[in-house]
Scaffold this active site. Sequence first.
Site, PDB file in Angstrom:
ATOM      1  N   LYS A  37       0.821  -1.220   0.000  1.00  0.00           N
ATOM      2  CA  LYS A  37       0.000   0.000   0.000  1.00  0.00           C
ATOM      3  C   LYS A  37       0.854   1.269   0.000  1.00  0.00           C
ATOM      4  O   LYS A  37       0.492   2.241  -0.653  1.00  0.00           O
ATOM      5  CB  LYS A  37      -0.951   0.007   1.195  1.00  0.00           C
ATOM      6  CG  LYS A  37      -0.297   0.189   2.546  1.00  0.00           C
ATOM      7  CD  LYS A  37      -1.336   0.246   3.652  1.00  0.00           C
ATOM      8  CE  LYS A  37      -0.680   0.438   5.003  1.00  0.00           C
ATOM      9  NZ  LYS A  37       0.065   1.701   5.124  1.00  0.00           N
ATOM     10  N   THR A  38       1.969   1.254   0.736  1.00  0.00           N
ATOM     11  CA  THR A  38       2.829   2.444   0.756  1.00  0.00           C
ATOM     12  C   THR A  38       3.403   2.710  -0.629  1.00  0.00           C
ATOM     13  O   THR A  38       3.505   3.855  -1.075  1.00  0.00           O
ATOM     14  CB  THR A  38       3.966   2.269   1.779  1.00  0.00           C
ATOM     15  OG1 THR A  38       3.400   1.987   3.061  1.00  0.00           O
ATOM     16  CG2 THR A  38       4.808   3.530   1.872  1.00  0.00           C
ATOM     17  N   ASP A 222      -3.671   7.714   4.075  1.00  0.00           N
ATOM     18  CA  ASP A 222      -3.219   6.357   4.381  1.00  0.00           C
ATOM     19  C   ASP A 222      -3.976   5.819   5.592  1.00  0.00           C
ATOM     20  O   ASP A 222      -4.476   6.584   6.419  1.00  0.00           O
ATOM     21  CB  ASP A 222      -1.712   6.397   4.681  1.00  0.00           C
ATOM     22  CG  ASP A 222      -1.094   5.012   4.716  1.00  0.00           C
ATOM     23  OD1 ASP A 222      -1.761   4.044   4.306  1.00  0.00           O
ATOM     24  OD2 ASP A 222       0.071   4.905   5.155  1.00  0.00           O
ATOM     25  N   GLN A 253      -8.233  -4.818   8.784  1.00  0.00           N
ATOM     26  CA  GLN A 253      -7.213  -4.498   9.780  1.00  0.00           C
ATOM     27  C   GLN A 253      -7.621  -3.318  10.664  1.00  0.00           C
ATOM     28  O   GLN A 253      -6.773  -2.664  11.258  1.00  0.00           O
ATOM     29  CB  GLN A 253      -5.870  -4.205   9.102  1.00  0.00           C
ATOM     30  CG  GLN A 253      -5.274  -5.408   8.388  1.00  0.00           C
ATOM     31  CD  GLN A 253      -3.850  -5.160   7.931  1.00  0.00           C
ATOM     32  OE1 GLN A 253      -2.911  -5.120   8.716  1.00  0.00           O
ATOM     33  NE2 GLN A 253      -3.672  -4.978   6.628  1.00  0.00           N
ATOM     34  N   ARG A 608       1.110 -11.347  10.246  1.00  0.00           N
ATOM     35  CA  ARG A 608       2.460 -10.857  10.603  1.00  0.00           C
ATOM     36  C   ARG A 608       3.516 -11.895  10.219  1.00  0.00           C
ATOM     37  O   ARG A 608       4.698 -11.567  10.112  1.00  0.00           O
ATOM     38  CB  ARG A 608       2.587 -10.583  12.103  1.00  0.00           C
ATOM     39  CG  ARG A 608       1.675  -9.522  12.707  1.00  0.00           C
ATOM     40  CD  ARG A 608       1.638  -8.248  11.931  1.00  0.00           C
ATOM     41  NE  ARG A 608       0.542  -8.258  10.970  1.00  0.00           N
ATOM     42  CZ  ARG A 608       0.415  -7.397   9.972  1.00  0.00           C
ATOM     43  NH1 ARG A 608       1.336  -6.475   9.759  1.00  0.00           N
ATOM     44  NH2 ARG A 608      -0.614  -7.450   9.142  1.00  0.00           N
TER      45      ARG A 608
END
Length: 728
Positions: A37-38, A222, A253, A608
Amino acid sequence: MTLNTEDILKNLNENQTEAVTTEAQHALVLAGAGSGKTRVLVHRIAWLIAAEYVSPYSILAVTFTNKAAAEMRNRIAFMLQREIRDMWIGTFHGIALKLLQINTEAAGLPKNFQILDSDDQYRLIRRCLADLELDEKQWPPRTIQAFINDQKNDGLRAHEVEDFGDHNNQTLIKVFGHYDDHCQRAGLVDFAEMLLRAHELLLNDQAVLQKYRQRFSHILVDEFQDTNAIQSAFIQLLAGAQNKVLVVGDDDQSIYAWRGARVDHILDFQNLYANTALYKLEQNYRSTQTILDAANGVIANNKKRLGKNLWSAQEKGDPVGVYGAHSEFDEAFFVGEKIESLLAETTSADDIAILYRSNAQSRLLEEALLKRSIPYQIYGGLRFFERLEIKDVLAYSRLVNNRHDDIGFERVINTPTRGIGLKTVNLIRNYAQMQQSSLWQAAQTLIQEKKLTQRAATSLAAFINLIDELESNNQDQPLEQLFSDVIERTALKDHYLKEPPEKAQTRLENLDELINAAETFVISEEDAALGLTPLAAFLAQVSLDAGDTSQVNEPHVQLMTLHSAKGLEFPVVFIVGMEQGLFPHQNSMEDFNKLQEERRLAYVGITRAEKQLFMSYATSRRMRGKINACQPSQFLREIPKELIQQIRGNIHPTQYVSSPQTRTPYQSQRQTVPDSPYQIGQTVRHNSFGEGVITDMSGKGDYLQVLVQFNDVGPKVLAVKFAKLEIL
């Protein structure tokens, strides 16, 4: 140097490319865990500047942390090979503060307005309580601070908060209004006020609103699933009807409802913003397909979600290892033993994380790692025995054990507050230095010689009597009774309950775990031979563990709560305590929305893991002083059966049945200890504790320990080398 637009798209997959190059007025990029996503945000901004010739001056990018904002700025500058000073990139608070600093007069603030941090705000609230002649014991400042910030995060001033007609609610509103008036007169702005004031500035001043609507033609946000009411309203107001909004987030999330975050903001985005294009980033670059399938299987049970299915181009990977422990001790032993074997191979400690739902769960895990000399670190927090509430109880206990413990004396003499101020403490300290005595002796002398004010002398005498009574009442009592009495008699529990609910609950859970630690502590024969009491031996062991700093610069295993793990990733992840009532948490069991969030938290924890995932549960666990039978978490049963390797136990039957006679090969190997006559299920007798049944075993040789459920005194962990158990 001019950036070729093909270079911007070169390393993007098809879905990322569509999101980066979108021509829609608004876009919702639903970015799954580990889907880049970043990268989409950075490449989108670079695309706007290099391909669509949008001025950096016209772009506003909002993130949730200063670190993320700095990373975004650096990556964009690197891609474009030039500085982008004109572009606003920052957190919601940073952007709001900038608006207020530029428009102080329009915002109704003096040019030199002051920012209040959390401690400053707390002190001001205490002053407001004094102004209104309200008792802090009845109206805890931390509770009022949380109330004020919650209202501001919902976009409400004191006069806008709904009055339910009850005295408690009316008093909170009254303090809020008084606090707000004081801040306005003095030109003070707390963190929640920044965004509320910035929103009000845009809402009430059309000239300022039009100025920034004309400037920011492109707004990018974001982690949109984590926005609260005022943040979402701020973006919507600034966007207006013309500007383009692109948000990136993952409804699966959204785990911060207790902070005010509202998952509905991302779920309803397409309804709030007309002409919205939806892009789903489902390719995960982090985890194996098995781990992703496990996460997909769990989150698919949530009803309120936009829906996506993570996949990976990587190998299928190892199955998810699930361990059904007899107890929390067995669970900790399994985790410690497994990590020890991983480290003996090629895994670095830095590549391993242990995740848990409650902070209190860390204690036994810490012990298991310490016994094996495995370096570890509590991520974003303190080791169990370093936590404030634990140190407070232990400081009282140290004074019971040794009246001349000056550090313990200073820590708790006015904790909770009992009318012994700094002036009195300084007087005691100076007198002790002059007489070369302990603070305890100095305090007694000052009382006897009447060198204190009547109020100070009375309060100090009450404190001294309290410590004496704690010792007198607990001379022949178990260690856990002393800790319980300390917590009860000192009103520490009420003291911590004055804090915001989430923090207070964590502190109380840690206090319960301290009592568990005392209840299962058994003094060694060596310590007993030295004449140490159980309390002195316990305190000595705590000090030894706390003083172990040899691991500071080594690779560390990371221990953390599931909430703290968001945004992180590790090759190997252990998720412990997968039981109904613990995870999902008991508070969520009867609440549809809370249970949905607990499931999202499980999804975050699972994703994770990059290569290996181990999950564990205990069929019995000591909670609040009682041993409870536990059921495996429903989240475990939601993982497809074919993805799981049962190391021990069986999570898929409706009811779990434990039998010492039916064990998997791994369990038999774990529980068969060479050269030891003991085994689970045996009845044994101890000289002090009487008869009991061995319910768990760990270690080997001189380090072999057994968990015995005694008929009279409950469970005890005993070192076989010293316990001298008789097999019946």
